[in-house]
Design a protein around this motif. Sequence first.
Motif, PDB file in Angstrom:
ATOM      1  N   GLU A 269       0.826  -1.201   0.000  1.00 39.67           N
ATOM      2  CA  GLU A 269       0.000   0.000   0.000  1.00 39.67           C
ATOM      3  C   GLU A 269       0.863   1.255   0.000  1.00 39.67           C
ATOM      4  N   ALA A 270       1.929   1.245   0.816  1.00 39.54           N
ATOM      5  CA  ALA A 270       2.822   2.400   0.868  1.00 39.54           C
ATOM      6  C   ALA A 270       3.533   2.605  -0.468  1.00 39.54           C
ATOM      7  N   VAL A 271       3.904   1.510  -1.126  1.00 37.40           N
ATOM      8  CA  VAL A 271       4.549   1.614  -2.435  1.00 37.40           C
ATOM      9  C   VAL A 271       3.573   2.164  -3.474  1.00 37.40           C
ATOM     10  N   ALA A 272       2.311   1.764  -3.396  1.00 36.45           N
ATOM     11  CA  ALA A 272       1.314   2.308  -4.325  1.00 36.45           C
ATOM     12  C   ALA A 272       1.230   3.824  -4.191  1.00 36.45           C
ATOM     13  N   VAL A 273       1.140   4.308  -2.956  1.00 35.58           N
ATOM     14  CA  VAL A 273       1.136   5.752  -2.720  1.00 35.58           C
ATOM     15  C   VAL A 273       2.433   6.357  -3.232  1.00 35.58           C
ATOM     16  N   GLY A 274       3.556   5.695  -2.926  1.00 37.20           N
ATOM     17  CA  GLY A 274       4.859   6.213  -3.318  1.00 37.20           C
ATOM     18  C   GLY A 274       5.038   6.311  -4.822  1.00 37.20           C
ATOM     19  N   MET A 275       4.494   5.347  -5.576  1.00 33.17           N
ATOM     20  CA  MET A 275       4.610   5.406  -7.028  1.00 33.17           C
ATOM     21  C   MET A 275       3.860   6.606  -7.590  1.00 33.17           C
ATOM     22  N   VAL A 276       2.682   6.863  -7.051  1.00 33.69           N
ATOM     23  CA  VAL A 276       1.941   8.041  -7.505  1.00 33.69           C
ATOM     24  C   VAL A 276       2.706   9.309  -7.156  1.00 33.69           C
ATOM     25  N   GLN A 277       3.296   9.353  -5.960  1.00 34.97           N
ATOM     26  CA  GLN A 277       4.084  10.516  -5.572  1.00 34.97           C
ATOM     27  C   GLN A 277       5.310  10.671  -6.481  1.00 34.97           C
ATOM     28  N   ALA A 278       5.953   9.558  -6.818  1.00 33.68           N
ATOM     29  CA  ALA A 278       7.114   9.622  -7.710  1.00 33.68           C
ATOM     30  C   ALA A 278       6.711  10.096  -9.100  1.00 33.68           C
ATOM     31  N   ALA A 279       5.546   9.650  -9.553  1.00 34.70           N
ATOM     32  CA  ALA A 279       5.049  10.108 -10.853  1.00 34.70           C
ATOM     33  C   ALA A 279       4.718  11.599 -10.805  1.00 34.70           C
ATOM     34  N   ARG A 280       4.138  12.049  -9.707  1.00 30.29           N
ATOM     35  CA  ARG A 280       3.832  13.479  -9.552  1.00 30.29           C
ATOM     36  C   ARG A 280       5.116  14.297  -9.477  1.00 30.29           C
ATOM     37  N   LEU A 281       6.135  13.753  -8.807  1.00 33.39           N
ATOM     38  CA  LEU A 281       7.424  14.434  -8.762  1.00 33.39           C
ATOM     39  C   LEU A 281       8.006  14.556 -10.170  1.00 33.39           C
ATOM     40  N   SER A 282       7.939  13.470 -10.933  1.00 30.12           N
ATOM     41  CA  SER A 282       8.438  13.483 -12.308  1.00 30.12           C
ATOM     42  C   SER A 282       7.697  14.513 -13.148  1.00 30.12           C
ATOM     43  N   GLU A 283       6.399  14.562 -12.956  1.00 28.97           N
ATOM     44  CA  GLU A 283       5.569  15.523 -13.681  1.00 28.97           C
ATOM     45  C   GLU A 283       5.971  16.953 -13.299  1.00 28.97           C
ATOM     46  N   ARG A 284       6.168  17.192 -12.004  1.00 24.83           N
ATOM     47  CA  ARG A 284       6.524  18.533 -11.533  1.00 24.83           C
ATOM     48  C   ARG A 284       7.903  18.961 -12.044  1.00 24.83           C
ATOM     49  N   LEU A 285       8.795  18.002 -12.229  1.00 21.12           N
ATOM     50  CA  LEU A 285      10.126  18.295 -12.752  1.00 21.12           C
ATOM     51  C   LEU A 285      10.147  18.413 -14.274  1.00 21.12           C
ATOM     52  N   GLY A 286       8.993  18.256 -14.910  1.00 19.83           N
ATOM     53  CA  GLY A 286       8.890  18.392 -16.354  1.00 19.83           C
ATOM     54  C   GLY A 286       9.389  17.194 -17.129  1.00 19.83           C
ATOM     55  N   LEU A 287       9.405  16.029 -16.485  1.00 15.19           N
ATOM     56  CA  LEU A 287       9.955  14.829 -17.118  1.00 15.19           C
ATOM     57  C   LEU A 287       8.895  13.951 -17.770  1.00 15.19           C
ATOM     58  N   ALA A 288       7.678  13.992 -17.266  1.00 13.26           N
ATOM     59  CA  ALA A 288       6.663  13.034 -17.701  1.00 13.26           C
ATOM     60  C   ALA A 288       5.314  13.725 -17.834  1.00 13.26           C
ATOM     61  N   PRO A 289       4.457  13.206 -18.710  1.00 12.10           N
ATOM     62  CA  PRO A 289       3.138  13.824 -18.899  1.00 12.10           C
ATOM     63  C   PRO A 289       2.171  13.493 -17.768  1.00 12.10           C
ATOM     64  N   ALA A 290       1.267  14.418 -17.512  1.00 11.43           N
ATOM     65  CA  ALA A 290       0.257  14.226 -16.470  1.00 11.43           C
ATOM     66  C   ALA A 290      -0.643  13.035 -16.787  1.00 11.43           C
ATOM     67  N   ALA A 291      -0.838  12.755 -18.068  1.00 15.03           N
ATOM     68  CA  ALA A 291      -1.724  11.649 -18.450  1.00 15.03           C
ATOM     69  C   ALA A 291      -1.192  10.316 -17.941  1.00 15.03           C
ATOM     70  N   ASP A 292       0.118  10.134 -17.921  1.00 15.14           N
ATOM     71  CA  ASP A 292       0.685   8.881 -17.429  1.00 15.14           C
ATOM     72  C   ASP A 292       0.498   8.753 -15.922  1.00 15.14           C
ATOM     73  N   THR A 293       0.622   9.867 -15.208  1.00 17.61           N
ATOM     74  CA  THR A 293       0.342   9.845 -13.772  1.00 17.61           C
ATOM     75  C   THR A 293      -1.103   9.442 -13.516  1.00 17.61           C
ATOM     76  N   ALA A 294      -2.012  10.009 -14.282  1.00 16.58           N
ATOM     77  CA  ALA A 294      -3.433   9.706 -14.115  1.00 16.58           C
ATOM     78  C   ALA A 294      -3.715   8.234 -14.415  1.00 16.58           C
ATOM     79  N   ARG A 295      -3.051   7.702 -15.431  1.00 13.53           N
ATOM     80  CA  ARG A 295      -3.259   6.288 -15.779  1.00 13.53           C
ATOM     81  C   ARG A 295      -2.768   5.372 -14.664  1.00 13.53           C
ATOM     82  N   LEU A 296      -1.584   5.668 -14.138  1.00  9.31           N
ATOM     83  CA  LEU A 296      -1.041   4.875 -13.041  1.00  9.31           C
ATOM     84  C   LEU A 296      -1.965   4.941 -11.828  1.00  9.31           C
ATOM     85  N   ARG A 297      -2.395   6.113 -11.494  1.00  7.82           N
ATOM     86  CA  ARG A 297      -3.291   6.308 -10.346  1.00  7.82           C
ATOM     87  C   ARG A 297      -4.573   5.498 -10.521  1.00  7.82           C
TER      88      ARG A 297
END
Length: 362
Positions: A269-297
């Motif tokens: 469960e903690a890793v699931a939360v952490g993956m979304v946070q890592a994806a959001r971090l990537s998005e905030r750093l301009g590395l990845a699209p928001a759509a991929d974060t939404a799909r993972l979530r």
Amino acid sequence: MIQPRSVAVGGAHPYTISIGPGLLDDTALLAGTLRGDAFVISDDQVAPLYLQRVVEALSRARPGGRIGHWVLPAGEASKTLARFGEAIAAIAEAGLRRDATVYALGGGVVGDLAGFAAAAWMRGIDCVQLPTTLLAMVDSSVGGKTAVDLPQGKNLVGAFHPPRAVLADTGALRTLPPRELRAGLAEVVKYGAIVDAPFLDWLEANADALLAGDDAALAEAIARSCAHKAAIVERDPYEHGDRALLNFGHTFGHAIETGQGYGGLNHGEAVAVGMVQAARLSERLGLAPAADTARLRALLQRFGLPVSPPPGLDADALLAHMRLDKKAQSGGLRFIVWDGAGRARVLAGVPEATVRAVLAGD
């Protein structure tokens, strides 16, 4: 009847991961892993279900051989130096010699602690992993990372000790509580996130079958996950490079587990939360699209997993735990980020202000 599958792990210490139903009773398979005496370590939830079966199978594999066992309380709270000391004392009392084999029968806690005990006893004896949870089958039983926790952080004291073999009996998943099955699926999703975007397509298409415990679907998910981990571990057995990718979501996740005193979200469960946070971090750093974060979530939510940090955790305390994370270096925080689905990488020098903003939900 589902035929057992196998995944080979190469490198300096090669071994085989066997996957399928009925492996805990497979005398021939167990016989191939045993040289001298056997010692089974399990916990008080798994032992009543499977310990006697394993002991009997080992007895058939080695008639007249000595077979001991030790049972610890179930749960992450048992993964401590104190319990490790108790395990070593039990091994010493049993008189295990250099040709003995420790069998880790249980989930990740048992696998990590038993593997560490095997690594330390007489500077290293054989350990065979018998994972009984999905999370352990696809993650902790493979790769030879063993450890116990400290109040300061998770998995801070341990050793690399590759197993002699891994026997993943998928029949054991029938007794797994639904929450633990979902926790394991978080680590399955991770492999799609870091190296195999088409695997995410497969998981989306087979989510209902996996949640229902379908044997064929679970065997495919386990085999595919183990193959990815085996390939990464073979390239980087001691986590000097690519192996760090397996920690996608874990810097956030471990900090959450530690911040909750190992008594809140479980590891998956903690890793699931952490993956979304890592994806959001990537998005905030301009590395990845928001759509991929939404799909993972969305996929994690479909598997019934949490995707937001639990309330009441202090950002400063979480950052302090991250500074002690094994991926951190003297130059600052390192995170596993992604450039989108299936394309993870290690990024050093991530500004703490950016991490704090992600933790705050900004």
